[in-house]
Design an enzyme around this catalytic site. Structure first.
Site, mmCIF file in Angstrom:
data_model
loop_
_atom_site.group_PDB
_atom_site.id
_atom_site.type_symbol
_atom_site.label_atom_id
_atom_site.label_comp_id
_atom_site.label_asym_id
_atom_site.label_seq_id
_atom_site.Cartn_x
_atom_site.Cartn_y
_atom_site.Cartn_z
ATOM 1 N N LYS A 1 54.585 -13.619 -87.761
ATOM 2 C CA LYS A 1 53.640 -12.837 -86.952
ATOM 3 C C LYS A 1 52.683 -13.771 -86.213
ATOM 4 C CE LYS A 1 50.479 -12.199 -90.874
ATOM 5 N NZ LYS A 1 49.779 -11.209 -91.727
ATOM 6 N N TYR B 1 26.567 -28.454 -69.440
ATOM 7 C CA TYR B 1 25.810 -27.235 -69.171
ATOM 8 C C TYR B 1 24.625 -27.070 -70.118
ATOM 9 C CZ TYR B 1 29.749 -25.471 -66.372
ATOM 10 O OH TYR B 1 30.727 -25.295 -65.422
#
Length: 395
Positions: A60, A288
């Site tokens: 999965k 930033y």
């Protein structure tokens, strides 16, 4: 360690796998996946099992982020018995890749999906008569018999028939439906790593249901309960088949409670190129938000592995020139790291290691995820599609 690359998978939006195999695409980062280690993990886990115990590889989440198709194809070579998936699209992906190995869905379907289960020869999990009825009707229309597995809820309380209704539910399937066959019965543990007392209660409850089924001559061909932790710690729950996911990929829990067997290791390392080296003067900010302000003249490197590639904010360190360096700023397409304390010359296009080994140093998935307050199997699936996967065998 010498490596023999067998194939690459690059961003499927931009290029097909076939094209990626036949051309050399410039890459700024990559996930290297060690197929030799996959085989070692598989062989070690097999050593915990009795002969003839079937092995379901749970694939999965794109094989826990490792790539469902190449991993499945390698496991076929290792004689894996069954593949377990959760979404129909995962099962379709395997069938479209030409894989004939039995595939079991570990979550329920809707009635409208019954025809697709039959068309692609998928083993469904059922826990309601509505789904059984839809499967029987669709199988009748296709003149076939669907083999299904009934899930028993022994305490996880997600899916499954409650224990007091389980035997009656299975008996009624046998009596009422001509085109479905109960081929398996299974349960799933709620907290096998940290709560063995409750796990043993689940096993006791499950055993009682199996005993009742045997008395009524309803015992199906395959009984299964053990997941990765169950394989190691609860051998009495191996029954006819085990389901293995995180252990197969060497993914530890946050505190390493599983006590990983010796030799089991992760398969995936993450690497990124240094795209720029520059000096930031004392008092200047880097990146930033001025989250990093140099206290002294500092040398920094920009590494092409950012949160757009799946690295979470809060990642503490990476390896450059075989040494640990701190991450000081994050952005979508990269990391800024402080390399002021590295004596060696670091140049653009040098390789940095996000997770893995370089020189005498290493950063493990478990270490990185502890610092993030995350789980390894959660974080590893965050690696995005634009990071090329390179599969290799050790020479």
């Amino acid at each position: 360690m010498e490596k023999k690359t067998v194939y690459n998978i690059t961003n499927s939006i931009a290029i097909s796998e076939e094209e990626a195999v036949n051309c050399n695409i410039p890459e700024v980062n990559k996930a290297e996946i060690n197929l030799s280690q996959l085989k070692r993990n598989f062989d070690i886990i097999q050593g915990f099992l009795k002969p003839n115990t079937k092995f379901m590889a749970v694939l999965k989440g794109d094989a826990y982020g490792h790539g469902i198709r190449p991993i499945a194809k390698e496991l076929i070579n290792l004689k894996c018995d069954v593949f377990g998936v959760v979404r129909l699209i995962e099962a379709f992906t395997l069938r479209k890749a030409g894989i004939k190995t039995p595939i079991m869905l570990l979550a329920p379907i809707s009635p409208s999906q019954a025809a697709w289960v039959i068309r692609y020869n998928i083993i469904p999990m059922v826990d309601s008569e509505e789904i059984v009825e839809a499967l029987d009707q669709s199988a009748s229309q296709n003149d076939t018999i669907v083999k299904l597995h009934v899930k028993i809820n022994t305490g996880l309380n997600r899916y499954g028939v409650n224990p007091e209704n389980a035997v009656k539910f299975i008996r009624e399937i046998h009596e009422k439906y001509l085109h479905v066959q109960v081929d398996g019965v299974y349960t799933h543990f709620q907290d096998p790593d940290y709560n063995p007392d409750f796990t043993h209660k689940q096993i006791e409850c499950f055993n009682n249901i199996i005993f009742q089924l045997q008395k009524q001559k309803l015992r199906p061909r395959i009984i299964h309960a053990a997941n990765s932790t169950g394989i190691i710690r609860y051998p009495e729950a191996h029954y006819d088949m085990v389901r293995c996911g995180t252990l197969l990929f060497g993914l530890e829990h946050e505190q390493g409670q599983r006590n990983m067997p010796k030799g089991i290791k992760t398969l995936m390392e993450l690497k990124g190129r240094i795209m720029k080296v520059r000096t930031i003067r004392a008092g200047e900010a880097g990146g930033y938000g001025s989250t990093f302000v140099a206290k002294k003249d500092s040398k920094v490197a920009i590494i092409a592995f950012g949160y757009g590639d799946g690295i979470s904010r809060g990642w503490k360190e990476v390896l450059v020139a075989g040494k640990r360096v701190p991450v000081v700023n994050y952005f979508m397409d990269g990391l800024m790291v402080d390399i002021s304390n590295i004596d060696e010359t670091v140049k653009e296009l040098d390789e940095a290691v996000i997770v893995g080994n370089q020189g005498d140093e290493s950063i493990t998935w478990l270490e990185a995820c502890k610092s993030l307050g995350s789980y390894v199997d959660e974080q590893i699936q965050c690696i995005t599609e634009r990071v090329p996967k390179k599969y290799f065998y050790e020479k």
